[in-house]
Design a protein around this motif. Structure first.
Motif, short mmCIF file in Angstrom:
data_model
loop_
_atom_site.label_atom_id
_atom_site.label_comp_id
_atom_site.label_asym_id
_atom_site.label_seq_id
_atom_site.Cartn_x
_atom_site.Cartn_y
_atom_site.Cartn_z
N MET A 8 34.90 44.47 32.13
CA MET A 8 35.54 43.13 32.59
C MET A 8 34.29 42.30 33.14
O MET A 8 34.29 41.24 32.79
N GLU A 9 33.47 42.94 34.02
CA GLU A 9 32.29 42.28 34.63
C GLU A 9 31.54 41.79 33.73
O GLU A 9 30.84 40.65 34.02
N ASP A 10 31.16 42.55 32.95
CA ASP A 10 30.06 42.09 31.81
C ASP A 10 30.54 42.28 30.39
O ASP A 10 29.74 42.30 29.49
N MET A 11 31.72 41.40 30.18
CA MET A 11 32.41 41.45 28.83
C MET A 11 31.40 40.25 28.11
O MET A 11 31.31 40.71 27.04
N GLU A 12 30.88 39.28 28.65
CA GLU A 12 30.09 38.48 27.86
C GLU A 12 29.04 38.98 27.29
O GLU A 12 28.69 39.18 26.14
N GLY A 13 28.11 39.71 28.05
CA GLY A 13 27.09 40.60 27.68
C GLY A 13 27.30 41.46 26.77
O GLY A 13 26.45 41.80 25.68
N LEU A 14 28.22 42.47 26.85
CA LEU A 14 28.43 43.52 26.07
C LEU A 14 29.01 43.08 24.72
O LEU A 14 28.77 43.55 23.97
N TYR A 15 29.96 41.93 24.72
CA TYR A 15 30.52 41.26 23.58
C TYR A 15 29.23 40.67 22.76
O TYR A 15 29.12 40.64 21.48
N LEU A 16 28.37 40.05 23.65
CA LEU A 16 27.23 39.44 22.79
C LEU A 16 26.33 40.44 22.04
O LEU A 16 25.97 40.48 20.83
N SER B 182 27.62 43.47 21.02
CA SER B 182 28.30 43.69 19.82
C SER B 182 28.25 42.73 18.69
O SER B 182 27.91 43.08 17.47
N LEU B 183 28.25 41.55 18.96
CA LEU B 183 28.25 40.23 17.95
C LEU B 183 26.89 40.45 17.40
O LEU B 183 26.70 40.31 16.22
N PHE B 184 25.85 40.30 18.32
CA PHE B 184 24.43 40.24 17.48
C PHE B 184 24.12 41.59 16.67
O PHE B 184 23.55 41.25 15.58
N LEU B 185 24.58 42.70 17.12
CA LEU B 185 24.23 43.94 16.07
C LEU B 185 25.19 43.80 14.88
O LEU B 185 24.91 44.32 13.83
N THR B 186 26.57 43.64 14.94
CA THR B 186 27.48 43.65 13.93
C THR B 186 27.40 42.23 12.84
O THR B 186 27.75 42.41 11.69
N GLY B 187 27.20 41.33 13.57
CA GLY B 187 26.74 39.96 12.80
C GLY B 187 28.09 39.10 12.47
O GLY B 187 28.03 37.95 12.14
N ASN B 188 29.27 39.60 13.02
CA ASN B 188 30.28 38.62 13.01
C ASN B 188 31.22 38.93 14.07
O ASN B 188 31.34 40.04 14.71
N HIS B 189 32.26 38.07 14.47
CA HIS B 189 33.00 38.15 15.45
C HIS B 189 34.23 39.42 15.18
O HIS B 189 34.55 40.23 16.30
N ASP B 190 34.76 39.47 14.02
CA ASP B 190 35.87 40.65 14.03
C ASP B 190 35.31 41.94 14.08
O ASP B 190 36.06 42.70 14.73
N ASN B 191 34.11 42.09 13.69
CA ASN B 191 33.30 43.51 13.84
C ASN B 191 32.87 43.67 15.09
O ASN B 191 32.99 44.79 15.62
N ALA B 192 32.50 42.70 15.84
CA ALA B 192 32.18 42.78 17.17
C ALA B 192 33.30 42.95 18.04
O ALA B 192 33.26 43.83 19.05
N LYS B 193 34.54 42.41 17.97
CA LYS B 193 35.64 42.76 18.55
C LYS B 193 36.08 44.16 18.42
O LYS B 193 36.54 44.94 19.61
N CYS C 78 34.04 46.68 17.59
CA CYS C 78 33.06 47.28 17.93
C CYS C 78 32.93 47.53 19.85
O CYS C 78 33.08 48.40 20.45
N PHE C 79 33.44 46.20 20.60
CA PHE C 79 33.66 46.17 21.70
C PHE C 79 34.61 47.19 22.09
O PHE C 79 34.62 47.75 23.18
#
Length: 176
Positions: free
Chosen positions: A28-36, A38-49, A51-52
């Motif tokens: 919760m506290e590092d949601m933005e960093g962990l989501y970023l 996920s996004l950077f490694l997977t390449g799209n929002h659906d896969n990042a979600k 992954c997260f």
């Protein structure tokens, strides 16, 4: 500590191990960093979600780790899930038609979007190497192992990624 993560889990129990609620708080506290990540490694929002959420689920219900290793473990789990997702969808991850904003963009939000677009516009290998080796500070050897490529391929991919990302300080500033 990596540039994507400046949060540290605090020891709040006598066991010395991070519990499920500690990981919930960390995510919760590092949601933005962990989501970023996920996004950077997977390449799209659906896969990042995907992954997260898989990373959160594994951390909550998975093995116990010492409190001082909790953020490292959370990031490691995200990386592992992202690489698994990327391997399953090889070649289809790059968002079509990622375009960079034009000259003269001055707002901080616009600069962040440009930096994000530059990272997401990289080919899968270059993007993964950039995130792992530059942003997460993994060694060349570790990157090669995780990505199942040679160390030479990692070095070449890193060089290509850095060429495509003209303003690396912009990316770091966005993630700070």
């Amino acid at each position: 500590m990596t540039c994507l993560n400046e949060h540290r889990i605090k020891v709040n129990s006598n066991s010395g191990f991070a519990a499920g609620e500690d990981f919930c708080k960390l995510f919760m506290e590092d949601m933005e960093g962990l989501y970023l990540l996920s996004l950077f490694l997977t390449g799209n929002h659906d896969n990042a979600k995907q992954c997260f959420l898989a990373g959160l689920d594994e951390c909550i219900s998975g093995i116990s780790v010492l409190h001082e290793w909790a953020d490292f473990w959370a990031r490691h789990v995200i990386v592992r899930h992202a690489l698994r997702i990327t391997a399953q969808h090889a070649g289809s991850l790059r968002p079509p038609g990622v375009e960079l904003a034009g000259e003269g963009v001055v707002s901080e939000t616009s600069l962040q979007h440009i930096a994000l677009a530059r990272v997401l516009a990289l080919e899968d290998l270059e993007r993964s190497v950039f995130v792992l080796s530059i942003l997460e500070d993994y060694s060349t050897q570790t990157c090669a192992f995780l990505l199942a490529v040679s160390q030479k391929e990692v070095l070449e991919a890193r060089a290509r990624a850095l060429q495509h990302i003209a303003d690396f300080d912009l990316v770091r500033a966005m993630l700070a």
